[in-house]
Structures are given as structure tokens and as C-alpha cells.
Design a protein around this motif. Structure first.
Motif, short mmCIF file in Angstrom:
data_model
loop_
_atom_site.label_atom_id
_atom_site.label_comp_id
_atom_site.label_asym_id
_atom_site.label_seq_id
_atom_site.Cartn_x
_atom_site.Cartn_y
_atom_site.Cartn_z
N ALA A 50 12.12 41.33 -12.46
CA ALA A 50 11.41 41.85 -14.07
C ALA A 50 11.72 40.48 -15.01
CB ALA A 50 12.51 43.25 -14.75
N CYS A 51 12.42 39.71 -14.93
CA CYS A 51 12.24 38.90 -16.12
C CYS A 51 11.55 37.85 -15.17
CB CYS A 51 13.84 37.99 -15.69
SG CYS A 51 14.47 37.53 -14.19
N GLY A 52 10.99 38.12 -14.49
CA GLY A 52 9.95 37.39 -13.37
C GLY A 52 10.71 35.08 -13.23
N VAL A 53 9.49 34.26 -13.22
CA VAL A 53 9.43 32.97 -13.11
C VAL A 53 10.78 32.23 -13.75
CG1 VAL A 53 8.58 30.67 -12.63
CG2 VAL A 53 7.95 33.37 -11.29
N ASN A 54 11.62 31.65 -14.01
CA ASN A 54 12.04 30.68 -15.28
C ASN A 54 11.13 29.62 -15.32
OD1 ASN A 54 13.73 28.96 -16.41
ND2 ASN A 54 15.70 30.15 -15.65
N VAL A 55 10.09 29.44 -16.38
CA VAL A 55 10.26 28.51 -15.88
C VAL A 55 10.41 26.33 -16.00
CG1 VAL A 55 7.79 26.87 -16.95
CG2 VAL A 55 8.23 29.15 -17.55
N LYS A 56 11.99 26.23 -16.52
CA LYS A 56 12.85 25.03 -16.61
C LYS A 56 13.29 25.03 -15.24
CE LYS A 56 14.81 24.06 -20.92
NZ LYS A 56 16.13 23.63 -21.19
N LYS A 57 13.58 25.82 -14.73
CA LYS A 57 14.54 25.58 -13.42
C LYS A 57 13.38 25.69 -12.59
CE LYS A 57 17.09 28.80 -10.59
NZ LYS A 57 17.64 29.94 -10.20
N ILE A 58 12.05 26.32 -12.38
CA ILE A 58 11.38 25.97 -11.74
C ILE A 58 10.45 24.38 -11.52
CG2 ILE A 58 9.23 27.10 -11.88
CD1 ILE A 58 8.87 28.55 -9.22
N ASN A 59 10.80 24.12 -12.22
CA ASN A 59 10.19 22.94 -12.97
C ASN A 59 10.99 21.27 -11.71
OD1 ASN A 59 7.42 23.63 -13.75
ND2 ASN A 59 8.66 23.97 -16.18
N SER A 60 12.50 21.97 -12.97
CA SER A 60 13.00 20.39 -12.37
C SER A 60 13.19 20.90 -10.82
CB SER A 60 14.27 20.68 -13.07
OG SER A 60 15.37 22.33 -12.75
N GLN A 61 13.61 21.83 -10.65
CA GLN A 61 14.06 22.03 -9.12
C GLN A 61 12.96 21.60 -8.20
OE1 GLN A 61 14.99 26.14 -8.36
NE2 GLN A 61 15.10 25.90 -5.73
N PHE A 62 11.52 21.72 -8.27
CA PHE A 62 10.49 21.34 -7.70
C PHE A 62 9.89 19.96 -8.17
CE2 PHE A 62 10.95 25.50 -6.50
CZ PHE A 62 11.23 25.29 -5.08
N THR B 208 13.75 34.15 15.97
CA THR B 208 12.78 32.24 15.38
C THR B 208 13.70 31.73 14.53
OG1 THR B 208 12.19 33.86 13.36
CG2 THR B 208 10.71 34.39 15.16
N GLU B 209 13.05 30.83 14.32
CA GLU B 209 13.42 29.90 13.49
C GLU B 209 13.06 28.12 12.75
OE1 GLU B 209 17.84 28.01 14.22
OE2 GLU B 209 16.68 27.72 15.46
N GLU B 210 12.59 28.57 11.64
CA GLU B 210 11.92 28.01 11.33
C GLU B 210 12.39 27.02 9.53
OE1 GLU B 210 8.50 29.35 8.79
OE2 GLU B 210 9.61 31.11 7.82
N VAL B 211 11.97 25.63 9.88
CA VAL B 211 12.70 24.67 8.83
C VAL B 211 11.77 24.36 7.51
CG1 VAL B 211 13.12 22.34 7.70
CG2 VAL B 211 13.36 23.21 10.29
N LEU B 212 11.54 24.88 6.67
CA LEU B 212 11.24 25.39 5.40
C LEU B 212 10.52 23.84 4.56
CD1 LEU B 212 12.38 28.72 3.33
CD2 LEU B 212 10.84 28.49 5.25
N THR B 213 9.20 23.96 4.48
CA THR B 213 8.69 23.01 3.55
C THR B 213 8.82 23.01 2.60
OG1 THR B 213 6.83 23.88 3.57
CG2 THR B 213 6.95 22.74 5.55
N TYR B 214 8.56 21.80 1.42
CA TYR B 214 9.00 22.11 0.00
C TYR B 214 7.64 23.22 -0.58
CZ TYR B 214 7.17 20.57 -4.63
OH TYR B 214 7.17 19.75 -6.24
N ASN B 215 6.53 23.52 0.29
CA ASN B 215 5.44 23.73 0.08
C ASN B 215 5.87 25.22 -0.07
OD1 ASN B 215 4.05 22.66 -1.41
ND2 ASN B 215 2.07 22.48 -0.07
N ASP B 216 6.22 25.82 1.29
CA ASP B 216 7.30 27.08 1.64
C ASP B 216 8.38 27.65 -0.02
OD1 ASP B 216 5.75 26.94 3.51
OD2 ASP B 216 7.31 26.65 5.16
N LYS B 217 9.13 26.50 0.40
CA LYS B 217 9.73 26.73 -0.85
C LYS B 217 9.53 27.15 -1.82
CE LYS B 217 13.43 23.98 1.74
NZ LYS B 217 14.52 23.27 1.59
N LEU B 218 8.47 26.26 -2.35
CA LEU B 218 8.11 26.88 -3.91
C LEU B 218 7.36 28.29 -3.87
CD1 LEU B 218 7.18 25.75 -6.67
CD2 LEU B 218 5.23 24.94 -5.95
N TYR B 219 6.44 28.09 -2.80
CA TYR B 219 5.74 29.85 -3.00
C TYR B 219 7.27 30.87 -3.17
CZ TYR B 219 2.46 33.07 -1.50
OH TYR B 219 1.75 34.13 -1.40
#
Ligand SMILES: C[S@@+](CC[C@H](N)C(=O)[O-])C[C@H]1O[C@@H](n2cnc3c(N)ncnc32)[C@H](O)[C@@H]1O
Ligand code: SF4
Length: 364
Positions: A304-316, A283-294
Motif C-alpha cells: 500500500a505504501c508503494g515504491v520508495n523513490v529515494k531508495k530505488i534511485n540510490s539502489q539502482f 531451476t536456478e537463475e542469476v538475476l540481472t540488473y534489469n530483473d532486480k529493478l523490475y
């Protein structure tokens, strides 16, 4: 640039009854397999210096160190900062194996213990005793290995909470640095799938084992840094952290997955097909913006530290709190914000319900 590599060694001397991983008991294919593996690495690997290399299986320790080392030597490493792991089964450790192992660059050992209880080990089809596992760990210590991880499974047939408590007590008294804990899953393809053991505990009961383990290990110096992983300071698995940070990695060998930051692929899961053509992807799939965000959300919440809000905001280019206001509100007793407000993380109860909670973050 890809700095992390997984290599799959799909051979085991026997099949454990709970296991559905891709592995074969027929060693007559080993030479051909290593020829194809070598070709695949030569073809794709671009000589980047590797920070982590993980040799998993299957049972890599059932293959001669010479063969394994020939593969390791194909890679360049960041000499001051590389983590090279091999998965080892306790019954493969002997003086000869250890002295050969010492001559390699391998500096992290992952041992499949599963349980120290001999009755349970027998029922699940393991070929070693608890004593042999302890002995293997002690021999690795004597040989100078500090970075040792043990795998355990809870919810095994005939296992009681007392057995499990005893396993963990034995584990923390050994000179090890990391523990991975998995709740038993019976997937299609394993012996137990067709021959279901009578006395399995429910998922709710498994959560009692999990809760106990989290508290016990945290109290005894093993920090929970991911849903299933616990380590002493300085021994978090760099290889796995790269996965959870959505980093790129090569995957070589049959059934291996790889990701280049854009495309996710899986190699042929059929051994013969892989040997015939190690370049063909199943299998080979190109990840979409939504795939990557999810994926960033799911993998972030595994840690345990969880989702880094600043990072995810700027990345997406999103406002995480605004976009997921409904979910964060609905699951507020399971998803918490850290003191500085820069991370959202799952509580322990949240970890137990993570599949259900995280599916609510999927946009599709
Ligand atoms: C891919 S296996 C390979 C490790 C090595 N061959 C061994 O068995 O010691 C990695 C780990 O996954 C875990 N595992 C495998 N099958 C499992 C299952 N059905 N349920 C829970 N954990 C499982 C075991 O703890 C195992 O050590
Ligand atoms: S658990 Fe490990 S040794 Fe057992 S069959 Fe699976 S990969 Fe092989």
C-alpha cells in the motif's frame, strides 16, 4: 547473510478442489521427506539468526508437532524479534495439538478458513465447517495466541456478496489480527480446472467483492498494507514484508523458492526426486540488473505504501520519475504520489489492474 526462511510441508489429507499448490495425500513419504528436509537444511543453513520462519504447505498442521519442532530447533532465532508462523487447517486443532503447539517457539498462526459458509466449504472440498473454524480460533485465543491470520477466498462457486459480507463480519468480531484475501484463481492441476463450476463470477464481479472488503476492513481497524493483506497495527507479516522488499530468504523443502540477493532457485517440485536428492534445484537463475529493478517495482507496488523513490534511485542508480515518466503519466489516475513525494503507490483501482499496469514497467 540470510535471516528469513520458508519451509514447505507438502502433505494434505485431501485435495481442495480449487488448489494447485504442490501437495500430496500420501503420508507414507512423510518420514523420508523429513530426513531429506533435515539434510537440506544442514547443508545450506549457515546458522544465521532468523528473524522470520514460515512453515507453509500443504498442511503443516497435519504433521506431528514433534517432527515440526525438530525442524524449528535446527534454526537460531533473534529471540526478541522473531516471527515464526505455521499454517493450520481448522480441523487439526484439538486439545492435544494445542498443548504441543504451546511448547514450540511458534508465535504466529495462519488459518485457512476460506469461507464460514458450510455449503460453499462442501462444494470446494474443505473438510471442516464454519463452526469448526470459529471454534479453532477461539481455542487458539484461549491458549494465548494473539497473532492469528485468516485466509479467505472470494469468487467461490455459489458464493454471493451477502455470504462474503457475512464472512468478513464474522472475522472482524473474532480475536484475530490479520486477514489475507484472495480472488479465486483456477489454475491447471486443480479439480475445478477440468470440472469448471457453472456459477462462477467474472473478474469484474470479483472486483466488487474486493472493493467491498477493502473498505469494510479498513473501517474496522484492519489496515490494508498490501494488495491482498490487511492487519491491525503491529501485526503486519514480517515474513512477507521481507519478500516485498526484495529481501533474501532460504526456501527449504520440495517446490520451495529461495533467493540470496543474486540467485533465485526453486527446489525439485517432484516429491520423489526431492526426497532422493534434496540438493538438486529444479531451476536456478542469476538475476540481472534489469530483473532486480523490475522486481523491486512490481513488489513495491504490491504494498500500500508503494515504491520508495529515494531508495530505488540510490539502489539502482536511476532517476525513477525520469525513467518511468511515460508510464507514470499514462497511468496517472491509478498511480499516485504520497504527500511527501517520496513514494509512488497504486490506488485501489490500480491494484485491480496491477498486472496490466506493471507489465508496462518491464524494460525487456
Ligand atoms: C498454500 S494455501 C495453504 C493453506 C492451508 N493448507 C489451507 O488450505 O488452509 C494458502 C492459501 O492460499 C489460498 N488459495 C489456495 N488456492 C487458491 C486459489 N486457487 N485461488 C485463490 N486462493 C487460493 C487459500 O486461501 C489458502 O489458505
Ligand atoms: S488449500 Fe490447503 S488444504 Fe487444501 S489442498 Fe491446498 S494446501 Fe491442501
Amino acid at each position: 547473510m540470510i535471516n528469513n526462511t520458508y519451509i514447505h510441508i507438502p502433505f494434505c489429507h485431501s485435495k481442495c478442489k480449487y488448489c494447485s499448490f504442490i501437495s500430496y495425500c500420501n503420508y507414507k513419504y512423510v518420514d523420508d521427506y523429513f530426513k531429506s528436509l533435515t539434510k537440506e537444511i544442514q547443508h545450506y543453513y549457515k546458522s544465521e539468526s532468523q528473524k522470520t520462519l514460515y512453515i507453509g504447505g500443504g498442511t503443516p498442521s497435519s504433521i506431528s508437532i514433534t517432527k515440526i519442532n525438530e525442524i524449528i530447533d535446527m534454526f537460531k532465532f533473534d529471540e526478541n524479534d522473531c516471527e515464526i508462523t505455521i499454517e493450520i487447517n481448522p480441523n487439526d486443532i484439538n486439545e492435544k495439538y494445542l498443548s504441543e503447539l504451546k511448547s514450540t517457539k511458534i508465535n504466529r498462526i495462519s488459518i485457512g478458513v476460506q469461507s464460514f459458509n458450510n455449503d460453499i466449504l462442501k462444494i470446494i472440498g474443505r473438510k471442516h465447517t464454519g463452526f469448526e473454524a470459529i471454534n479453532a480460533i477461539k481455542k487458539l485465543n484461549e491458549a494465548g495466541y494473539k497473532n492469528i491470520s485468516l485466509d479467505f477466498i472470494y469468487g467461490l462457486p455459489n458464493q454471493t456478496l451477502e455470504n462474503f459480507k457475512n464472512d468478513l463480519k464474522l472475522a472482524i468480531n473474532l480475536d484475530i489480527s490479520h486477514i489475507s484475501l484472495y480472488g479465486l484463481k483456477i489454475d491447471k492441476g486443480c479439480y475445478f480446472y477440468k470440472h469448471k463450476p457453472q456459477n462462477l463470477i467474472s473478474e469484474d464481479e470479483q472486483s466488487v467483492y474486493y472493493n467491498y472488503a477493502c473498505s469494510f476492513l479498513n473501517k474496522n481497524g484492519f489496515k490494508q498494507y498490501e494488495i491482498s493483506n490487511f492487519a491491525k497495527d503491529g501485526y503486519f507479516s514480517k515474513h512477507n514484508i521481507n519478500y516485498w522488499h526484495c529481501g533474501s530468504y532460504y526456501g527449504f523443502g520440495t517446490a520451495s523458492c529461495g533467493y540470496n540477493g543474486n540467485i533465485r532457485y526453486q527446489n525439485n517440485t517432484n516429491l520423489k526426486k526431492y526426497i532422493e536428492n534434496p540438493f538438486e534445484k529444479e531451476t536456478e537463475e542469476v538475476l540481472t540488473y534489469n530483473d532486480k529493478l523490475y522486481e523491486a517495482i512490481i513488489l513495491g507496488f504490491r504494498m500500500a505504501c508503494g515504491v520508495n523513490v529515494k531508495k530505488i534511485n540510490s539502489q539502482f542508480n536511476i532517476d525513477f520519475e525520469k525513467k518511468y515518466k511515460k508510464q507514470l503519466e499514462e497511468y496517472k489516475s491509478y498511480i499516485k504520489k504520497n504527500k511527501n513525494g517520496n513514494y509512488y503507490y497504486l490506488t485501489r483501482k490500480g491494484f485491480l489492474l496491477s498486472n496490466c499496469i506493471l507489465s508496462e514497467f518491464c524494460d525487456d
